[in-house]
Enzyme design. Structure first.
Site, PDB file in Angstrom:
ATOM      1  N   ASP A 185      12.333   4.137   1.625  1.00  0.00           N
ATOM      2  CA  ASP A 185      11.651   4.289   2.909  1.00  0.00           C
ATOM      3  C   ASP A 185      12.632   4.182   4.066  1.00  0.00           C
ATOM      4  O   ASP A 185      12.500   4.883   5.078  1.00  0.00           O
ATOM      5  CB  ASP A 185      10.531   3.258   3.046  1.00  0.00           C
ATOM      6  N   ASP A 231      10.879  -0.971  11.401  1.00  0.00           N
ATOM      7  CA  ASP A 231       9.760  -0.649  10.515  1.00  0.00           C
ATOM      8  C   ASP A 231       8.963  -1.916  10.236  1.00  0.00           C
ATOM      9  O   ASP A 231       9.424  -2.823   9.540  1.00  0.00           O
ATOM     10  CB  ASP A 231      10.274  -0.047   9.208  1.00  0.00           C
ATOM     11  N   SER A 272       0.832  -1.200   0.000  1.00  0.00           N
ATOM     12  CA  SER A 272       0.000   0.000   0.000  1.00  0.00           C
ATOM     13  C   SER A 272       0.869   1.252   0.000  1.00  0.00           C
ATOM     14  O   SER A 272       2.071   1.199   0.274  1.00  0.00           O
ATOM     15  CB  SER A 272      -0.932   0.015   1.218  1.00  0.00           C
TER      16      SER A 272
END
Length: 239
Positions: free
Chosen positions: A94, A114, A12
């Site tokens: 990220d 994460d 996502s």
């Protein structure tokens, strides 16, 4: 100045508006299907993407929405922290965003956990900056694998439970995932603190961080918007 910040993940995509260290108007959408529900869209966007195949699609979409300047996060930008990892081009965008935000917020040494499709641990040292990390299967992969490779186990999602012994198959799987996962996380953090020192700060982000770490250790800062803040910070450093 407001900036549209976008974190394109494997499953996502998270979006929000960054200004002065804060992220608001957060929304989520499938990574392969660009979408925006903001009434007023900033003219600048900063994107951290781990899916190169959708980058051109997102860039076209953003331009169509009136975004004039689109910046993709990479190791070549000013991150506010040095990168001494041997092959920095292989670091996920990220993870670079997490490192940038962690160094600015906590100093060093610091570890960022994460909890996404994969569970990553990124390590920032005082003098060397981003030095590397650890990658483990994420909870979604664990649940998918159990369902796909067994005949009678269902596909489940994390749901809060206070039991230690499961009274149903689904509950037993959730307990196993939560306790087992916490054990893995605890062991990795302990090893990293032995390597880096007990003064090492630990922070966590990602969709499953709260579920796994609830009641785990009060010293761990959990911030679901951490990566988007890092994307915004990198944008601010590269105006």
């Amino acid at each position: 100045m407001q900036t549209l910040v976008i974190d394109i993940g494997n499953t996502s995509t998270s979006l929000g508006v960054y200004r002065n260290g804060r992220v608001t108007r957060v929304q989520r959408t499938p990574s392969k299907t660009p979408a925006l529900e903001l009434k007023k869209i900033p003219e600048r966007a900063v994107v951290a993407s781990v899916k190169p195949g959708v980058n051109a699609r997102w860039k076209r979409f953003l331009k169509q929405q009136g975004v004039r300047d689109v910046l993709f996060v990479s190791h070549q930008l000013n991150l506010g922290v040095p990168v001494t990892y041997p092959k920095p081009e292989r670091i996920g965008a990220d993870r670079l965003a997490d490192a940038s935000e962690a160094a600015a917020t906590f100093g060093a040494p610091v570890v960022v956990c994460d909890f996404g499709t994969a569970l990553t641990f990124d390590i920032i040292k005082k003098d060397e900056g981003y030095v590397g990390g650890i990658i483990c299967p994420g909870l979604p992969l664990m649940f998918d694998y159990l369902s796909e490779k067994t005949a009678q186990l269902p596909h489940i999602k994390p749901v809060k439970t206070s039991r230690v012994i499961g009274k149903s198959t689904a509950e037993a799987m959730r307990i196993g995932a939560r306790i087992g996962y916490r054990g893995m996380v605890r062991e990795i953090i302990n090893e990293l603190k032995e390597e880096l020192g007990n003064n090492t700060q630990v922070c966590a982000t990602g969709g499953f961080a709260g579920w796994v770490l609830q009641g785990f250790d009060d010293s761990i800062t959990i911030d679901p918007l951490f990566t988007l803040k890092g994307v915004g910070r990198i944008g601010m450093l590269n105006q």
